[in-house]
Design a protein around this motif. Structure first.
Motif, short mmCIF file in Angstrom:
data_model
loop_
_atom_site.label_atom_id
_atom_site.label_comp_id
_atom_site.label_asym_id
_atom_site.label_seq_id
_atom_site.Cartn_x
_atom_site.Cartn_y
_atom_site.Cartn_z
N LEU A 231 0.82 -1.21 0.00
CA LEU A 231 0.00 0.00 0.00
C LEU A 231 0.85 1.26 0.00
O LEU A 231 0.49 2.27 -0.62
N THR A 232 2.01 1.23 0.67
CA THR A 232 2.90 2.38 0.69
C THR A 232 3.42 2.67 -0.71
O THR A 232 3.46 3.82 -1.17
N VAL A 233 3.84 1.62 -1.42
CA VAL A 233 4.31 1.78 -2.80
C VAL A 233 3.17 2.27 -3.69
O VAL A 233 3.35 3.17 -4.52
N ALA A 234 1.97 1.72 -3.50
CA ALA A 234 0.82 2.10 -4.32
C ALA A 234 0.43 3.55 -4.10
O ALA A 234 0.09 4.26 -5.06
N GLU A 235 0.47 4.01 -2.86
CA GLU A 235 0.09 5.40 -2.57
C GLU A 235 1.00 6.38 -3.29
O GLU A 235 0.54 7.41 -3.80
N HIS A 236 2.30 6.08 -3.33
CA HIS A 236 3.21 6.99 -4.03
C HIS A 236 2.95 6.96 -5.53
O HIS A 236 2.91 8.02 -6.18
N LEU A 237 2.76 5.78 -6.09
CA LEU A 237 2.49 5.68 -7.52
C LEU A 237 1.20 6.42 -7.89
O LEU A 237 1.10 7.02 -8.97
N ALA A 238 0.23 6.39 -6.98
CA ALA A 238 -1.07 7.01 -7.28
C ALA A 238 -1.05 8.51 -7.04
O ALA A 238 -1.33 9.30 -7.95
N PHE A 239 -0.72 8.92 -5.83
CA PHE A 239 -0.92 10.31 -5.44
C PHE A 239 0.25 11.23 -5.76
O PHE A 239 0.11 12.45 -5.70
N THR A 240 1.40 10.64 -6.11
CA THR A 240 2.55 11.45 -6.53
C THR A 240 2.83 11.30 -8.01
O THR A 240 3.05 12.28 -8.72
N GLU A 241 2.79 10.04 -8.50
CA GLU A 241 3.08 9.79 -9.90
C GLU A 241 1.85 9.90 -10.80
O GLU A 241 1.97 9.89 -12.02
N GLY A 242 0.66 9.99 -10.21
CA GLY A 242 -0.56 10.21 -10.99
C GLY A 242 -1.10 8.98 -11.68
O GLY A 242 -1.84 9.08 -12.66
N ARG A 243 -0.80 7.80 -11.17
CA ARG A 243 -1.30 6.56 -11.76
C ARG A 243 -2.54 6.06 -11.03
O ARG A 243 -2.73 6.35 -9.85
N HIS A 244 -3.35 5.30 -11.74
CA HIS A 244 -4.43 4.56 -11.10
C HIS A 244 -3.86 3.20 -10.74
O HIS A 244 -3.34 2.49 -11.61
N VAL A 245 -3.92 2.83 -9.46
CA VAL A 245 -3.24 1.64 -8.98
C VAL A 245 -4.26 0.67 -8.40
O VAL A 245 -5.09 1.04 -7.57
N LEU A 246 -4.17 -0.59 -8.83
CA LEU A 246 -4.97 -1.66 -8.27
C LEU A 246 -4.07 -2.50 -7.37
O LEU A 246 -3.06 -3.04 -7.82
N VAL A 247 -4.44 -2.59 -6.09
CA VAL A 247 -3.69 -3.41 -5.13
C VAL A 247 -4.48 -4.68 -4.90
O VAL A 247 -5.62 -4.65 -4.44
N VAL A 248 -3.87 -5.82 -5.23
CA VAL A 248 -4.50 -7.13 -5.03
C VAL A 248 -3.81 -7.80 -3.86
O VAL A 248 -2.60 -8.03 -3.89
N MET A 249 -4.57 -8.13 -2.80
CA MET A 249 -4.01 -8.76 -1.60
C MET A 249 -4.66 -10.12 -1.40
O MET A 249 -5.89 -10.22 -1.27
N THR A 250 -3.87 -11.18 -1.36
CA THR A 250 -4.38 -12.53 -1.18
C THR A 250 -3.37 -13.37 -0.41
O THR A 250 -2.17 -13.28 -0.68
N ASP A 251 -3.80 -14.20 0.57
CA ASP A 251 -5.14 -14.04 1.07
C ASP A 251 -5.08 -13.47 2.46
O ASP A 251 -4.11 -13.67 3.19
N MET A 252 -6.13 -12.77 2.83
CA MET A 252 -6.13 -12.04 4.09
C MET A 252 -6.30 -12.95 5.31
O MET A 252 -6.02 -12.54 6.43
N THR A 253 -6.75 -14.18 5.09
CA THR A 253 -6.84 -15.10 6.21
C THR A 253 -5.46 -15.45 6.75
O THR A 253 -5.25 -15.53 7.96
#
Length: 319
Positions: A231-253
């Motif tokens: 999520l930290t990497v994704a936030e920078h790519l999105a809110f600083t680099e201007g990208r739309h980022v899909l974070v897929v997390m598996t599995d949360m159990t």
């Protein structure tokens, strides 16, 4: 990961599971990053879980196996765990701690960011309105994944939730705009990790993918860090680099089970099914980091997979 240097502590009272209890500390606070050196010269890393009355409980990211309390030296950084962020992550395959496993060079970034992150301020949230097209007809037509939204995928034993997650990560798009995928696999078997790498190879080669793979034989503590680093990497790519980022997390159990194991090692009072009482708030600290921020480019969208909560998992659907 950064370390600014400081006092070296050598008094380790006890090693308990993945935890090391260091005594005689001063000025050490919760969530500080620690650099641990063994008598053999091997270096490990840790995060402070608790600090009180001269004692610091440190979760060792690589585990405490092979550690001798008499030969351990610990240095605390004075700041939380940080990772470099930037576009250098794109196209890379890393373990759950963010260390490369693709035989490439270390990852460098324009600056470093705390992996703890923070939820998006509700006042600054933009209402989700535009879709992320997954290429899966049932999802796109019936449960559309919207930019800045979080969407769960629940399954029971035997159903291919990992295959679905990998398929969505491989073919998702936003229609002509800058788009990236951050895939965080937690507690995967080596066969599943190889499957994910094969399915996402084309997207990785195109420089659109960040792949974090924590396998079942990796230290359990690493599993807790994996989604936070993603999520930290994704936030920078999105809110600083201007990208739309899909974070897929598996599995949360498997993430929740790792949290339970660490909680048991700390001697905390268990709640339902021996999970810690703060499980739900801990999960919320991850899920609420997605969204769109008014005045900022890009978006972070989260797709997380886990077995059905009515069957084996304590994880509720926040929607």
């Amino acid at each position: 990961m950064s370390l600014s240097g400081g006092i070296e502590y050598t008094a380790v009272r006890e090693l308990r599971g993945p935890l090391a209890i260091v005594e005689g500390v001063s000025g050490v606070g919760w969530d500080e990053y620690a650099h641990i050196t063994l008598a053999s010269g091997e270096r490990r890393h840790g995060v402070v879980l608790d600090a009180d009355r001269g004692l610091a409980v440190v979760q060792v990211l690589e585990g405490t196996a092979g550690m001798d309390p008499q030969g351990v030296r610990a240095v605390f950084s004075g700041s939380p765990l940080r990772v470099p962020v930037g576009t250098d992550w794109l196209g890379r395959v890393c373990n759950g701690r963010g260390a490369p496993v693709d035989d490439g060079p270390p990852i460098f970034g324009s600056h470093q960011a705390e992996v703890g992150g923070a939820p998006v301020n509700p006042v600054r949230r933009e209402p989700p309105s535009e879709p992320v097209l997954t290429g899966v007809g049932a999802v796109d037509a019936l449960t559309t994944l919207v930019r800045g939204q979080k969407l769960p995928v629940f399954s029971v034993a035997g159903l291919p939730h990992l295959e679905l997650a990998a398929q969505i990560a491989a073919q998702a798009t936003v229609g002509g705009e800058a788009f990236s995928v951050v895939f965080a696999g937690m507690g995967l078997t080596h066969a599943d990790a190889s499957f994910v790498r094969d399915v996402l190879e084309e997207r990785s080669a195109a420089g659109e993918l960040v792949l974090l793979l924590n396998t079942a034989d990796d230290p359990v503590i690493e599993r807790i860090l994996t989604p936070r680093i993603a999520l930290t990497v994704a936030e920078h790519l999105a809110f600083t680099e201007g990208r739309h980022v899909l974070v897929v997390m598996t599995d949360m159990t498997t993430y929740a089970e790792a949290l339970r194991e660490v909680s048991a090692a700390r001697g905390e009072i268990p709640a339902r099914r021996a999970y810690p009482g703060y499980l739900y708030s801990d999960l919320a600290s991850l899920y609420e980091r997605c969204g769109r921020i008014r005045g900022r480019p890009g978006s972070v969208t989260v797709l997380r997979c886990s077995p059905c909560p009515r069957a084996t998992s304590p994880i509720p659907c926040p929607t």
